[in-house]
Design a protein around this motif. Structure first.
Motif, PDB file in Angstrom:
ATOM      1  N   UNK A  31       0.821  -1.224   0.000  1.00  0.00           N
ATOM      2  CA  UNK A  31       0.000   0.000   0.000  1.00  0.00           C
ATOM      3  C   UNK A  31       0.849   1.266   0.000  1.00  0.00           C
ATOM      4  N   UNK A  32       2.179   1.095   0.075  1.00  0.00           N
ATOM      5  CA  UNK A  32       3.080   2.237   0.236  1.00  0.00           C
ATOM      6  C   UNK A  32       3.813   2.550  -1.067  1.00  0.00           C
ATOM      7  N   UNK A  33       3.877   3.831  -1.403  1.00  0.00           N
ATOM      8  CA  UNK A  33       4.782   4.283  -2.469  1.00  0.00           C
ATOM      9  C   UNK A  33       5.866   5.109  -1.777  1.00  0.00           C
ATOM     10  N   UNK A  34       7.116   4.616  -1.830  1.00  0.00           N
ATOM     11  CA  UNK A  34       8.184   5.153  -0.993  1.00  0.00           C
ATOM     12  C   UNK A  34       9.200   5.987  -1.767  1.00  0.00           C
ATOM     13  N   UNK A  35       9.368   7.227  -1.334  1.00  0.00           N
ATOM     14  CA  UNK A  35      10.429   8.101  -1.840  1.00  0.00           C
ATOM     15  C   UNK A  35      11.458   8.259  -0.732  1.00  0.00           C
ATOM     16  N   UNK A  36      12.743   8.129  -1.068  1.00  0.00           N
ATOM     17  CA  UNK A  36      13.777   8.340  -0.050  1.00  0.00           C
ATOM     18  C   UNK A  36      14.685   9.494  -0.451  1.00  0.00           C
ATOM     19  N   UNK A  37      15.101  10.271   0.542  1.00  0.00           N
ATOM     20  CA  UNK A  37      16.102  11.314   0.318  1.00  0.00           C
ATOM     21  C   UNK A  37      17.438  10.740   0.767  1.00  0.00           C
ATOM     22  N   UNK A  38      18.323  10.501  -0.204  1.00  0.00           N
ATOM     23  CA  UNK A  38      19.637   9.923   0.104  1.00  0.00           C
ATOM     24  C   UNK A  38      20.681  10.991  -0.159  1.00  0.00           C
ATOM     25  N   UNK A  39      21.621  11.128   0.742  1.00  0.00           N
ATOM     26  CA  UNK A  39      22.659  12.128   0.517  1.00  0.00           C
ATOM     27  C   UNK A  39      23.990  11.446   0.197  1.00  0.00           C
ATOM     28  N   UNK A  40      24.765  11.094   1.216  1.00  0.00           N
ATOM     29  CA  UNK A  40      26.101  10.540   0.933  1.00  0.00           C
ATOM     30  C   UNK A  40      26.039   9.218   0.163  1.00  0.00           C
ATOM     31  N   UNK A  41      24.935   8.460   0.318  1.00  0.00           N
ATOM     32  CA  UNK A  41      24.868   7.164  -0.373  1.00  0.00           C
ATOM     33  C   UNK A  41      23.989   7.203  -1.634  1.00  0.00           C
ATOM     34  N   UNK A  42      23.709   8.415  -2.123  1.00  0.00           N
ATOM     35  CA  UNK A  42      22.796   8.593  -3.264  1.00  0.00           C
ATOM     36  C   UNK A  42      23.191   7.752  -4.481  1.00  0.00           C
ATOM     37  N   UNK A  43      24.465   7.894  -4.916  1.00  0.00           N
ATOM     38  CA  UNK A  43      24.920   7.171  -6.121  1.00  0.00           C
ATOM     39  C   UNK A  43      24.725   5.666  -5.977  1.00  0.00           C
ATOM     40  N   UNK A  44      25.145   5.129  -4.834  1.00  0.00           N
ATOM     41  CA  UNK A  44      25.068   3.680  -4.591  1.00  0.00           C
ATOM     42  C   UNK A  44      23.617   3.197  -4.607  1.00  0.00           C
ATOM     43  N   UNK A  45      22.727   3.976  -3.979  1.00  0.00           N
ATOM     44  CA  UNK A  45      21.326   3.543  -3.866  1.00  0.00           C
ATOM     45  C   UNK A  45      20.609   3.648  -5.213  1.00  0.00           C
ATOM     46  N   UNK A  46      20.918   4.686  -5.985  1.00  0.00           N
ATOM     47  CA  UNK A  46      20.318   4.807  -7.330  1.00  0.00           C
ATOM     48  C   UNK A  46      20.757   3.624  -8.185  1.00  0.00           C
ATOM     49  N   UNK A  47      22.036   3.271  -8.105  1.00  0.00           N
ATOM     50  CA  UNK A  47      22.593   2.229  -8.963  1.00  0.00           C
ATOM     51  C   UNK A  47      22.155   0.825  -8.504  1.00  0.00           C
TER      52      UNK A  47
END
Length: 320
Positions: A31-47
């Protein structure tokens, strides 16, 4: 064909170890649509998404629905905003999150400290706030990679808003905790959340500040001299006196219980010690600063708390 049920939009701010753990729990609910704000780990999490190796939940790699680098990329209001960031500057965070907020937004604050809710209440007086204390043993071993040991519990309840109707607030609490249930994590709904918040702050004031300033673990500290235990107990007693002065019903036996608990554990390092080791700003304000400020307002003498806060601010000033 059936109507697709309306998904609930959740924004998770602060994708460290705890934020990543709760991102994992929340994304398990369909039931959840999740957006996360990633800073230092942004590149790793996107990839590669987030990889979690959990003693309780097994090994999983998952991708949040959307990964953004800052709240300025937000294009609409969210039903829930989960703040799992380090509570370094709450006022600034509240201001940054404004694009994601309307009066139906509910904040979920999963942070150490006391007084954490006040900046959000001040900035968004119409919003509901759910306040939490977490006991999740998670660490981010490299960007986007989380290890979670057995320890897992969450105490959650309302930070009541006099300007919002009770039934509305309770329905928010019921809905959000249903997502936690979907995700299979342990939680307890608590009527008066300021009690567990202050109980945890008594623990954190002692262990975070002492381990950060001495750079030794808890057991090494307690065995370092005959005065270490009495000093620690005195410090805890000071914070309990302040909590009581704020109307929180902390009991006399709390110091004994917390000391028994620490003595049953192997020597532990704390998050503040790790921040200090890495030259990162520390959560001094919400853990020590708020109780010290209240102590001064109430005329309660807290010499040990005052000394440690003073020393930590000087160390922290070096990192900024």
């Amino acid at each position: 064909m059936e109507m697709e049920t309306q998904k609930i939009d959740i924004l998770l701010y602060g994708l460290g170890a705890i934020g990543s753990f709760y991102a994992f729990i929340l994304q398990r609910s369909n039931r959840v649509r999740l957006t996360v704000v990633a800073r230092s780990n942004y590149q790793a999490v996107v990839k590669d998404g987030i990889y979690i190796d959990s003693a309780n939940h097994g090994r999983h790699r998952f991708h949040p629905d959307l990964v953004i680098k800052s709240s300025s990329e937000v294009t609409h209001a969210y039903h829930y905003i989960v703040c799992a960031n380090k509570a370094i500057d709450q006022d600034a965070v509240a201001a940054q999150l404004a694009p994601a907020v309307d009066e139906n937004t509910t904040f979920v604050i999963i942070q150490n400290g006391v007084g954490n809710e006040e900046p959000f209440r001040k900035a968004f007086p119409r919003c509901s706030i759910l306040t939490c204390v977490t006991w999740v043993g998670a660490t981010q071993t490299s960007p986007g990679v989380i290890t979670h040991i057995k320890s897992e519990d969450l105490q959650i309840g309302l930070f009541p808003n006099p300007s919002v109707e009770g039934p509305t607030e309770n329905s928010r609490l019921a809905e959000f905790t249903s997502f936690l249930a979907d995700g299979g994590t342990k939680f307890q709904i608590i009527e008066n959340m300021q009690l567990p918040r202050w109980e945890k702050v008594v623990w954190n004031v002692a262990w975070n500040s002492i381990t950060a300033l001495t750079m030794v673990d808890t057991q090494t500290w307690l065995h370092s001299s005959a005065d270490a235990t009495p000093l620690t107990r005195r410090l805890m007693g000071e914070v309990i006196a302040v909590g009581r002065g704020c109307g929180v019903d902390l009991d006399e036996g709390l110091v004994d219980r917390l000391m028994e608990k620490i003595n049953a554990l192997p020597g532990i390092a704390t998050s503040m010690q790790v921040d200090c080791q890495n030259g990162r700003p520390m959560e001094i304000e919400v853990i020590l600063g708020f109780p010290l400020r209240r102590a001064k307002e109430l005329g309660i003498d807290t010499p040990v708390l005052e000394t440690l806060t003073c020393l930590l601010r000087a160390v922290d000033g070096r990192f900024r």
